[in-house]
Motif scaffolding. Structure first.
Motif, short mmCIF file in Angstrom:
data_model
loop_
_atom_site.label_atom_id
_atom_site.label_comp_id
_atom_site.label_asym_id
_atom_site.label_seq_id
_atom_site.Cartn_x
_atom_site.Cartn_y
_atom_site.Cartn_z
N SER A 75 42.98 55.79 42.21
CA SER A 75 41.60 56.30 42.20
C SER A 75 41.53 57.77 41.85
CB SER A 75 40.98 56.09 43.58
OG SER A 75 41.70 56.85 44.55
N GLY A 76 42.57 58.51 42.21
CA GLY A 76 42.54 59.96 42.02
C GLY A 76 41.68 60.66 43.05
N GLU A 77 41.25 59.93 44.08
CA GLU A 77 40.32 60.49 45.07
C GLU A 77 40.81 60.33 46.50
OE1 GLU A 77 37.77 62.17 44.11
OE2 GLU A 77 37.43 61.48 42.05
N THR A 78 41.97 59.76 46.72
CA THR A 78 42.45 59.51 48.08
C THR A 78 42.58 60.82 48.86
OG1 THR A 78 43.57 57.53 47.35
CG2 THR A 78 44.38 58.50 49.39
N ALA A 79 41.94 60.88 50.03
CA ALA A 79 41.85 62.15 50.77
C ALA A 79 43.23 62.73 51.09
CB ALA A 79 41.05 61.93 52.05
N ALA A 136 45.11 51.81 32.83
CA ALA A 136 45.21 50.38 33.15
C ALA A 136 43.84 49.69 33.09
CB ALA A 136 45.81 50.20 34.55
N GLY A 137 42.79 50.45 32.89
CA GLY A 137 41.43 49.88 32.93
C GLY A 137 40.95 49.85 34.36
N CYS A 138 39.64 49.71 34.51
CA CYS A 138 39.02 49.76 35.83
C CYS A 138 39.58 48.67 36.76
CB CYS A 138 37.51 49.56 35.63
SG CYS A 138 36.61 49.80 37.12
N GLU A 139 39.98 49.05 37.95
CA GLU A 139 40.49 48.07 38.92
C GLU A 139 39.45 47.91 40.03
OE1 GLU A 139 44.95 47.50 40.43
OE2 GLU A 139 43.89 48.99 41.62
N ILE A 140 38.96 46.69 40.20
CA ILE A 140 37.85 46.45 41.14
C ILE A 140 38.32 45.84 42.46
CG2 ILE A 140 35.68 45.16 41.45
CD1 ILE A 140 35.27 45.64 38.38
N GLY A 141 39.22 44.87 42.40
CA GLY A 141 39.77 44.29 43.64
C GLY A 141 40.33 45.41 44.51
N VAL A 142 40.08 45.33 45.81
CA VAL A 142 40.57 46.39 46.70
C VAL A 142 42.11 46.43 46.68
CG1 VAL A 142 40.75 47.08 49.13
CG2 VAL A 142 38.51 46.58 48.15
N ALA A 143 42.73 45.27 46.61
CA ALA A 143 44.19 45.24 46.53
C ALA A 143 44.63 45.66 45.12
CB ALA A 143 44.70 43.84 46.83
N SER A 144 45.45 46.67 45.06
CA SER A 144 45.89 47.19 43.76
C SER A 144 46.96 46.27 43.16
CB SER A 144 46.44 48.60 43.98
OG SER A 144 46.79 49.16 42.76
N THR A 145 46.76 45.85 41.93
CA THR A 145 47.73 44.96 41.27
C THR A 145 48.14 45.52 39.91
OG1 THR A 145 45.87 43.64 40.45
CG2 THR A 145 47.02 42.82 42.41
N LYS A 146 47.18 45.52 38.96
CA LYS A 146 47.56 45.99 37.62
C LYS A 146 47.83 47.49 37.60
CE LYS A 146 42.81 46.57 35.90
NZ LYS A 146 41.95 46.46 34.72
N ALA A 147 47.23 48.24 38.51
CA ALA A 147 47.52 49.68 38.54
C ALA A 147 48.98 49.90 38.96
CB ALA A 147 46.58 50.42 39.49
N ALA A 197 38.76 49.79 52.32
CA ALA A 197 37.93 50.32 51.23
C ALA A 197 38.82 50.56 50.02
CB ALA A 197 37.30 51.63 51.67
N LYS A 198 38.24 50.46 48.84
CA LYS A 198 39.04 50.66 47.63
C LYS A 198 39.59 52.07 47.56
CE LYS A 198 40.73 49.66 43.54
NZ LYS A 198 42.04 48.98 43.63
N SER A 199 38.78 53.02 47.92
CA SER A 199 39.24 54.39 47.80
C SER A 199 39.06 55.06 49.17
CB SER A 199 38.40 55.07 46.72
OG SER A 199 38.76 56.39 46.61
N VAL A 200 40.16 55.54 49.74
CA VAL A 200 40.12 56.07 51.10
C VAL A 200 39.86 57.57 51.04
CG1 VAL A 200 41.33 56.19 53.32
CG2 VAL A 200 41.73 54.25 51.79
N THR A 201 38.58 57.93 51.11
CA THR A 201 38.22 59.33 50.89
C THR A 201 38.05 60.12 52.18
OG1 THR A 201 35.93 58.62 50.71
CG2 THR A 201 37.12 58.89 48.65
N THR A 202 38.42 59.49 53.31
CA THR A 202 38.42 60.25 54.57
C THR A 202 39.81 60.15 55.18
OG1 THR A 202 37.69 58.26 55.72
CG2 THR A 202 35.99 59.86 55.13
N GLN A 203 40.15 61.12 56.02
CA GLN A 203 41.48 61.12 56.64
C GLN A 203 41.55 60.23 57.85
OE1 GLN A 203 42.56 65.34 57.12
NE2 GLN A 203 44.61 64.61 56.57
#
Ligand code: UD1
Ligand code: F6R
Length: 371
Positions: free
Chosen positions: A111-115, A154-165, A365-371
Motif C-alpha cells: 500500500s505504501g501507507e502502513t503506519a 502488480a496492479g491494484c490489489e483489492i482482496g485484503v489478503a495480499s497475493t499477487k503483490a 483492514a487492507k491498509s493498516v494506517t494506525t499503530q
C-alpha cells in the motif's frame, strides 16, 4: 470487476502470470549474447553505487511484505556480498534499533501507507540512512518519502489478503539483487540462469495454477482441522511463514510457519497422528536436510503433506503414505514465487468451504494506517 471470478482474492491469485509479466516489463534486458542479459531498474540506477558501498542492507516491512523480503534475502546476500538484515517495522520502532548513515534501508509495502513502516522510514531518514522504497502504489507516502525506489506494478490489489503483490515483490527484490550485485565472471552463469528463469516465470506460474482442483480437494480434507503447521527452510522459510499467514488470516484456522532447522528445538513435541503438517521440500541445496526432516516426522507418525519438485515424489515419500503436491522446478531463488501459489489456493478454498468472508477477513483492514 471480478470478471469470471467469485472473489477478488481468487481473481488476484489467478492473474499472477499477468501481474508478474507487468512487474518485469521493460526491466529485463535481453541482448543477443548471454553477456547482454541484464536488469534495468530506472528508479535505482543513480543509487546503485551507494547501495553497493553500504555497510548493511536492512529490509523493513510488516506481514506479507516482510515475508517477501525474507524470501529474497538469500539471493541479495549471495550477489551483493553485503550483509542483509531483516526488521519487522514495529519491532524496530519498539527497540529504537540501530540504523546508521552507512546503511541502505529498504521499505517494502504494497500500500505504501502502513503506519509502522512509514514511522520506521521517518526514523531511518532521521538517522541518515539511504532509504529505498518497494511499493505497489504510485504517489503513496512511502513512495514519496523514500530517496529512490521501485514500483512493483502488480496492479491494484483489492482482496485484503495480499497475493499477487507478494510474488511481484519477490521478483522486484530479485531484480534488485541482480542490479546491485557486481557482474563478475564468477557470477555470470548464475545471473544468466536467474534472468532466463525470470523470463520463463509467468509460464511456470501458469503451470502451477493448474493445481487448483487438487488444492480444493486438499482443502476438503482439512476443512475441519483446528491447526495446520508448515515447515520450510532456506529460500522457502518465507514460504512457510507466508502460507501460514494466508491460512490464519482468511480461513481463520490456526496455522504456524516453522523453520525446519528449529524442529527439534520444540515443535517436534506437537507431532502426532492427527495434526496436519505441510513440509516444503522442493529441490535446492537444502533438499537432503528436508528429506531427513520428513523421515523424522514420519517416524513420529506425522500426518504429512509434502510439497516437492515434479518427479521427486518417490524421493520425499518412499512409502507412498503421505500426500504430495508436485510443483514445477525453477531456479532456487525463484522457487518461493511458485511454491506460495498452492498455499494461496489452499487458503482460498479452505475459506470458502468454512464459509468465511474471503475478501474482507474478520477484524482486518487492507491498509493498516494506525499503530
Ligand atoms: C518510470 C515510470 C513509468 C515509465 C518508465 C519509462 C512512473 C511512476 N514510472 O518507471 O511509468 O514507463 O519510467 O522509463 O512514472 N520511487 C521512490 N520510492 C518508491 C518507488 C519509486 O522514490 O517507493 C521513485 C524511483 O526512484 C523513480 C520513480 O519513483 O524515481 C519511479 O519509479 P518506477 O516507477 O519504479 O520507475 P521506472 O520503472 O523507471
Ligand atoms: C497479509 C497482509 C498484511 C500486509 C501488511 C503490510 O495478507 O496483507 O500482512 O502485508 O499489513 O501491508 P503493506 O504491504 O501494505 O505495507
Amino acid at each position: 470487476k471480478k470478471g469470471n471470478y467469485e472473489h477478488f482474492m481468487q481473481k488476484e491469485i489467478h492473474e499472477q502470470p499477468e501481474s508478474l509479466t507487468t512487474t518485469m516489463r521493460g526491466r529485463l534486458i535481453c541482448g543477443g549474447s548471454s553477456k547482454a542479459k541484464s536488469v534495468l531498474l530506472g528508479g535505482l540506477k543513480d543509487h546503485l553505487k551507494t547501495i553497493r558501498r553500504s555497510r548493511r542492507i536492512v529490509f523493513i516491512g510488516c506481514g506479507t511484505s516482510y515475508n517477501a523480503a525474507l524470501a529474497a534475502r538469500p539471493f541479495l546476500e549471495e550477489l551483493s556480498g553485503v550483509p542483509v538484515t531483516m526488521e519487522i517495522a514495529s519491532d524496530l520502532l519498539d527497540r529504537q534499533g540501530p540504523i546508521y548513515r552507512e546503511d541502505t534501508t529498504v521499505f517494502v509495502s504494497q500500500s505504501g501507507e502502513t503506519a509502522d513502516t512509514l514511522l520506521a522510514l521517518q526514523y531511518a531518514l532521521e538517522n541518515g540512512a539511504l532509504c529505498v522504497g518497494i511499493t505497489n502504489t504510485v504517489g503513496s507516502a512511502i513512495a514519496r518519502n523514500t530517496h529512490c525506489g521501485v514500483h512493483i506494478n502488480a496492479g491494484c490489489e483489492i482482496g485484503v489478503a495480499s497475493t499477487k503483490a507478494y510474488t511481484s515483490q519477490i521478483v522486484v527484490m530479485t531484480m534488485l539483487a541482480l542490479a546491485v550485485g557486481a557482474d563478475t565472471i564468477s557470477s555470470q552463469a548464475r545471473r544468466v540462469a536467474v534472468i532466463d528463469g525470470l523470463f520463463d516465470l509467468p509460464n511456470k506460474v501458469r503451470e502451477v495454477l493448474k493445481l487448483n482442483e487438487e488444492l480444493k480437494d486438499l482443502a476438503k480434507l482439512l476443512v475441519q482441522e483446528e491447526s495446520l503447521l508448515m515447515f520450510g527452510r532456506g529460500y522457502n522459510y518465507a514460504t512457510a511463514l507466508e502460507g501460514a499467514l494466508k491460512v490464519k488470516e482468511v480461513a481463520l484456522m490456526h496455522s504456524e510457519g516453522i523453520l525446519a532447522g528449529e524442529m527439534k528445538h520444540g515443535p517436534l513435541a506437537l507431532v502426532d497422528e492427527t495434526l496436519p503438517i505441510i513440509v516444503i521440500a522442493t529441490h535446492d541445496s537444502c533438499f537432503s536436510k528436508q528429506q531427513s526432516v520428513i523421515q523424522q516426522l514420519h517416524a513420529r507418525k506425522g500426518r504429512l503433506i509434502v510439497m516437492c519438485t515434479k518427479g521427486d515424489a518417490p524421493l520425499v515419500c518412499p512409502s507412498g503414505s503421505c500426500r504430495v503436491i508436485e510443483v514445477p522446478h525453477v531456479e532456487d531463488c525463484l522457487q518461493p514465487v511458485v511454491n506460495i501459489i498452492p498455499l494461496q489456493l489452499l487458503a482460498y478454498h479452505l475459506t470458502v468451504l468454512r464459509g468465511y468472508n474471503v475478501d474482507q477477513p474478520r477484524n482486518l483492514a487492507k491498509s493498516v494506517t494506525t499503530q
